[in-house]
Motif scaffolding. Structure first.
Motif, PDB file in Angstrom:
ATOM      1  N   SER A 195     -21.548  24.462  60.512  1.00 42.10           N
ATOM      2  CA  SER A 195     -20.576  23.624  61.201  1.00 42.10           C
ATOM      3  C   SER A 195     -19.578  23.059  60.209  1.00 42.10           C
ATOM      4  CB  SER A 195     -21.265  22.461  61.919  1.00 42.10           C
ATOM      5  OG  SER A 195     -22.170  22.936  62.888  1.00 42.10           O
ATOM      6  N   ARG A 196     -18.355  22.882  60.665  1.00 39.44           N
ATOM      7  CA  ARG A 196     -17.344  22.240  59.833  1.00 39.44           C
ATOM      8  C   ARG A 196     -17.538  20.733  59.814  1.00 39.44           C
ATOM      9  NH1 ARG A 196     -12.964  19.344  60.855  1.00 39.44           N
ATOM     10  NH2 ARG A 196     -11.381  19.234  59.221  1.00 39.44           N
ATOM     11  N   ALA A 197     -17.905  20.147  60.943  1.00 38.22           N
ATOM     12  CA  ALA A 197     -18.012  18.697  61.034  1.00 38.22           C
ATOM     13  C   ALA A 197     -18.927  18.336  62.195  1.00 38.22           C
ATOM     14  CB  ALA A 197     -16.630  18.069  61.248  1.00 38.22           C
ATOM     15  N   ALA A 198     -19.351  17.053  62.232  1.00 36.74           N
ATOM     16  CA  ALA A 198     -20.251  16.572  63.274  1.00 36.74           C
ATOM     17  C   ALA A 198     -19.726  15.273  63.858  1.00 36.74           C
ATOM     18  CB  ALA A 198     -21.656  16.354  62.706  1.00 36.74           C
ATOM     19  N   ASN A 199     -20.143  14.965  65.074  1.00 37.91           N
ATOM     20  CA  ASN A 199     -19.800  13.682  65.676  1.00 37.91           C
ATOM     21  C   ASN A 199     -20.251  12.545  64.767  1.00 37.91           C
ATOM     22  OD1 ASN A 199     -18.573  14.635  68.030  1.00 37.91           O
ATOM     23  ND2 ASN A 199     -20.527  14.806  69.103  1.00 37.91           N
ATOM     24  N   GLY A 200     -19.388  11.560  64.600  1.00 37.07           N
ATOM     25  CA  GLY A 200     -19.707  10.437  63.731  1.00 37.07           C
ATOM     26  C   GLY A 200     -19.416  10.694  62.269  1.00 37.07           C
ATOM     27  N   GLY A 201     -19.004  11.936  61.943  1.00 38.87           N
ATOM     28  CA  GLY A 201     -18.728  12.302  60.559  1.00 38.87           C
ATOM     29  C   GLY A 201     -17.266  12.115  60.196  1.00 38.87           C
ATOM     30  N   ILE A 202     -16.799  12.908  59.225  1.00 35.26           N
ATOM     31  CA  ILE A 202     -15.448  12.725  58.697  1.00 35.26           C
ATOM     32  C   ILE A 202     -14.545  13.915  59.014  1.00 35.26           C
ATOM     33  CG2 ILE A 202     -16.189  11.143  56.886  1.00 35.26           C
ATOM     34  CD1 ILE A 202     -16.018  13.494  54.904  1.00 35.26           C
ATOM     35  N   GLY A 203     -14.876  14.659  60.074  1.00 32.39           N
ATOM     36  CA  GLY A 203     -14.096  15.839  60.413  1.00 32.39           C
ATOM     37  C   GLY A 203     -12.647  15.551  60.748  1.00 32.39           C
ATOM     38  N   ALA A 204     -12.361  14.373  61.298  1.00 31.42           N
ATOM     39  CA  ALA A 204     -10.988  14.029  61.665  1.00 31.42           C
ATOM     40  C   ALA A 204     -10.190  13.498  60.481  1.00 31.42           C
ATOM     41  CB  ALA A 204     -10.992  12.999  62.794  1.00 31.42           C
ATOM     42  N   ALA A 205     -10.865  13.246  59.360  1.00 29.10           N
ATOM     43  CA  ALA A 205     -10.175  12.815  58.130  1.00 29.10           C
ATOM     44  C   ALA A 205      -9.851  14.038  57.282  1.00 29.10           C
ATOM     45  CB  ALA A 205     -11.057  11.854  57.338  1.00 29.10           C
ATOM     46  N   ALA A 231     -10.371  14.812  54.319  1.00 28.96           N
ATOM     47  CA  ALA A 231     -11.172  14.473  53.149  1.00 28.96           C
ATOM     48  C   ALA A 231     -11.537  15.738  52.391  1.00 28.96           C
ATOM     49  CB  ALA A 231     -12.441  13.731  53.580  1.00 28.96           C
ATOM     50  N   ALA A 232     -11.543  15.644  51.074  1.00 34.04           N
ATOM     51  CA  ALA A 232     -11.795  16.824  50.242  1.00 34.04           C
ATOM     52  C   ALA A 232     -13.134  17.475  50.568  1.00 34.04           C
ATOM     53  CB  ALA A 232     -11.739  16.429  48.766  1.00 34.04           C
ATOM     54  N   GLY A 233     -14.144  16.659  50.847  1.00 39.33           N
ATOM     55  CA  GLY A 233     -15.477  17.202  51.103  1.00 39.33           C
ATOM     56  C   GLY A 233     -15.563  18.108  52.309  1.00 39.33           C
ATOM     57  N   ASN A 234     -14.681  17.897  53.296  1.00 39.20           N
ATOM     58  CA  ASN A 234     -14.667  18.792  54.455  1.00 39.20           C
ATOM     59  C   ASN A 234     -14.395  20.235  54.036  1.00 39.20           C
ATOM     60  OD1 ASN A 234     -15.132  16.780  56.339  1.00 39.20           O
ATOM     61  ND2 ASN A 234     -12.958  16.424  56.741  1.00 39.20           N
ATOM     62  N   TYR A 235     -13.545  20.393  53.043  1.00 37.16           N
ATOM     63  CA  TYR A 235     -13.106  21.732  52.638  1.00 37.16           C
ATOM     64  C   TYR A 235     -14.125  22.383  51.708  1.00 37.16           C
ATOM     65  CZ  TYR A 235      -8.950  20.276  55.014  1.00 37.16           C
ATOM     66  OH  TYR A 235      -8.096  19.845  56.000  1.00 37.16           O
ATOM     67  N   SER A 236     -14.696  21.601  50.798  1.00 38.15           N
ATOM     68  CA  SER A 236     -15.711  22.191  49.919  1.00 38.15           C
ATOM     69  C   SER A 236     -16.930  22.633  50.713  1.00 38.15           C
ATOM     70  CB  SER A 236     -16.114  21.195  48.830  1.00 38.15           C
ATOM     71  OG  SER A 236     -16.635  20.003  49.375  1.00 38.15           O
ATOM     72  N   ALA A 237     -17.267  21.922  51.795  1.00 34.32           N
ATOM     73  CA  ALA A 237     -18.419  22.303  52.612  1.00 34.32           C
ATOM     74  C   ALA A 237     -18.195  23.621  53.338  1.00 34.32           C
ATOM     75  CB  ALA A 237     -18.727  21.192  53.614  1.00 34.32           C
ATOM     76  N   LYS A 241     -15.858   7.449  40.500  1.00 40.96           N
ATOM     77  CA  LYS A 241     -16.587   7.658  41.752  1.00 40.96           C
ATOM     78  C   LYS A 241     -16.134   8.899  42.525  1.00 40.96           C
ATOM     79  CE  LYS A 241     -17.970   2.846  42.278  1.00 40.96           C
ATOM     80  NZ  LYS A 241     -19.411   3.074  42.114  1.00 40.96           N
ATOM     81  N   VAL A 242     -14.924   9.391  42.254  1.00 40.08           N
ATOM     82  CA  VAL A 242     -14.513  10.624  42.919  1.00 40.08           C
ATOM     83  C   VAL A 242     -15.453  11.775  42.577  1.00 40.08           C
ATOM     84  CG1 VAL A 242     -12.905  11.306  41.072  1.00 40.08           C
ATOM     85  CG2 VAL A 242     -12.563  12.158  43.401  1.00 40.08           C
ATOM     86  N   PHE A 243     -16.002  11.770  41.358  1.00 39.57           N
ATOM     87  CA  PHE A 243     -16.893  12.845  40.929  1.00 39.57           C
ATOM     88  C   PHE A 243     -18.277  12.734  41.546  1.00 39.57           C
ATOM     89  CE2 PHE A 243     -14.304  12.480  36.814  1.00 39.57           C
ATOM     90  CZ  PHE A 243     -13.404  13.457  37.213  1.00 39.57           C
ATOM     91  N   HIS A 244     -18.699  11.520  41.825  1.00 37.33           N
ATOM     92  CA  HIS A 244     -20.089  11.299  42.224  1.00 37.33           C
ATOM     93  C   HIS A 244     -20.257  11.046  43.717  1.00 37.33           C
ATOM     94  CE1 HIS A 244     -21.191  11.112  37.971  1.00 37.33           C
ATOM     95  NE2 HIS A 244     -20.019  10.522  37.820  1.00 37.33           N
ATOM     96  N   TYR A 245     -19.233  10.469  44.356  1.00 34.82           N
ATOM     97  CA  TYR A 245     -19.374  10.117  45.766  1.00 34.82           C
ATOM     98  C   TYR A 245     -18.236  10.632  46.638  1.00 34.82           C
ATOM     99  CZ  TYR A 245     -22.987   7.371  43.630  1.00 34.82           C
ATOM    100  OH  TYR A 245     -24.090   7.011  42.894  1.00 34.82           O
ATOM    101  N   GLY A 246     -17.365  11.444  46.056  1.00 33.36           N
ATOM    102  CA  GLY A 246     -16.423  12.215  46.857  1.00 33.36           C
ATOM    103  C   GLY A 246     -15.339  11.449  47.568  1.00 33.36           C
ATOM    104  N   GLN A 247     -14.961  10.283  47.052  1.00 34.44           N
ATOM    105  CA  GLN A 247     -13.850   9.564  47.677  1.00 34.44           C
ATOM    106  C   GLN A 247     -12.539  10.234  47.272  1.00 34.44           C
ATOM    107  OE1 GLN A 247     -14.901   5.316  46.630  1.00 34.44           O
ATOM    108  NE2 GLN A 247     -14.099   4.992  48.697  1.00 34.44           N
TER     109      GLN A 247
END
Length: 355
Positions: free
Chosen positions: A186-196, A198-204, A65-71
């Motif tokens: 934007s790097r992150a949005a309210n209600g999102g995962i910007g404070a975590a 998480a790998a996806g924050n950086y790839s974005a 699931k790391v490959f498909h859903y980014g956990q």
């Protein structure tokens, strides 16, 4: 937080070490790894026994699931060696706490303190020769966790792998850093995962940063997603602004990472009698301060770079140069922090922990 190890860990030592082949004076950040890694799996609802083994690739199912859903989450830490050859960590409790906050936000299991801290202590004891003495020499520590459960149904995994890998490091950024202020991305949005963390924050961030690089800028100062009027982070770092003799930085939020270096610099600045304000800084404020000469400094703050001064920023096609100032806050705070980390100054805050 105690660093006395009570955890049972299987240890398989590497038959040979590659340390003698490493040029420690010419390191590319995050490119060389030590001889060993820590691995601990979560399955059937429980954490298994950790193992420290030779650093090597490993196999997981293509449907993991790391490959498909980014956990995937991670932390960044460093180990330092003092003049007595003792190895120290800097505020590891903060990284441990933030790691598990990230885990909760990403629907992943929290890692027990003994696995994270005792595991870290044990692998650092094994790899202590990779921690070199001298200011600027560190051992970068990358704890991370990925979802290894198989299946492409869109739901959290039931199996995870926690790991710690280590990389000898010197400086993260070299040369002058110029930034462009984000007007669209934007790097992150309210209600999102910007404070975590998480790998996806950086790839974005990679695509807008690539666009900035093509224009001659090394990084982006991110703005809020709703209005793009509030300055938030610089690249992968928290960001500080010095206007006249006051230091400003944005408050942490759902969009902004609670940086360990950031909070340490705030405490050091207050200790040193510097004026510090934690509040949103508007793009308009920054541009006006650059125009009237009251903008003295901008610098990023993070584990990898520690403090990274910014020499210029661009907004709406206009580039603004930062002045060269005497008694730089950035330099003062970096020296204050690194002296504590390398045990060259008294740690009155109790931040450093001996391994």
């Amino acid at each position: 937080m105690s660093l006395k190890s009570t955890l049972e860990i299987d240890i398989v030592k590497a038959t040979t070490s590659k340390i003698d082949s490493v040029d420690f004076e010419n390191l590319l950040f995050g490119n060389i790894f030590t001889d060993h890694m820590l691995v601990c799996d979560f399955k059937e609802g429980a954490w298994q026994k950790p193992i420290i083994k030779p650093y090597e690739p490993f196999m997981i199912d293509p449907s993991a699931k790391v490959f498909h859903y980014g956990q995937a989450i991670f932390e960044g830490m460093k180990a330092y060696k003092d003049e007595n050859d003792d190895v120290w960590l800097f505020r590891p409790d903060e990284n441990f706490t933030r790691f598990n906050k990230s885990a909760v936000r990403m629907a992943m299991p929290e890692v027990p303190e003994d696995i994270f801290i005792d595991g870290l202590k044990t692998i650092l004891e094994i790899e202590k020769e990779w921690v070199k003495k001298g200011l600027g020499n560190t051992l970068y520590i990358r704890p991370f966790m990925i979802a290894i459960g198989s299946g492409v149904i869109a739901q959290p995994s039931t199996q995870y792998r926690f790991m710690i890998i280590l990389s000898p490091a010197k400086s993260y950024y070299s040369g002058e850093v110029k930034v462009i202020i984000a007007e669209h991305y934007s790097r992150a949005a309210n209600g999102g995962i910007g404070a975590a963390k998480a790998a996806g924050n950086y790839s974005a961030q990679f695509y807008p940063t690539k666009l900035a690089n093509a224009k001659g800028f090394q990084q982006i100062i991110w703005t809020d997603d709703a209005t793009h009027t509030k300055l938030e982070e610089a690249g992968t770092m928290n960001v500080f602004f010095r206007i006249n003799d006051t230091l400003y930085t944005a408050p942490t939020s759902e969009r902004i990472l609670d940086g360990v270096t950031r909070k340490s610099l705030i405490d050091l600045a207050k200790r040193d009698g510097l004026n510090v304000e934690v509040r949103s800084v508007l793009v308009e404020e920054l541009v006006n301060a650059a125009k009237d000469g009251s903008l003295k400094e901008i610098f990023g703050a993070g584990t990898a770079a520690v403090v990274s001064p910014i020499v210029a920023f661009s907004y709406q096609g206009t580039e603004y140069q930062l002045p060269k100032v005497e008694n730089s806050f950035a330099q003062q705070l970096k020296e204050d922090l690194t002296k504590i980390q390398y045990k060259l100054a008294e740690d009155t805050f109790g931040w450093t922990v001996k391994v």
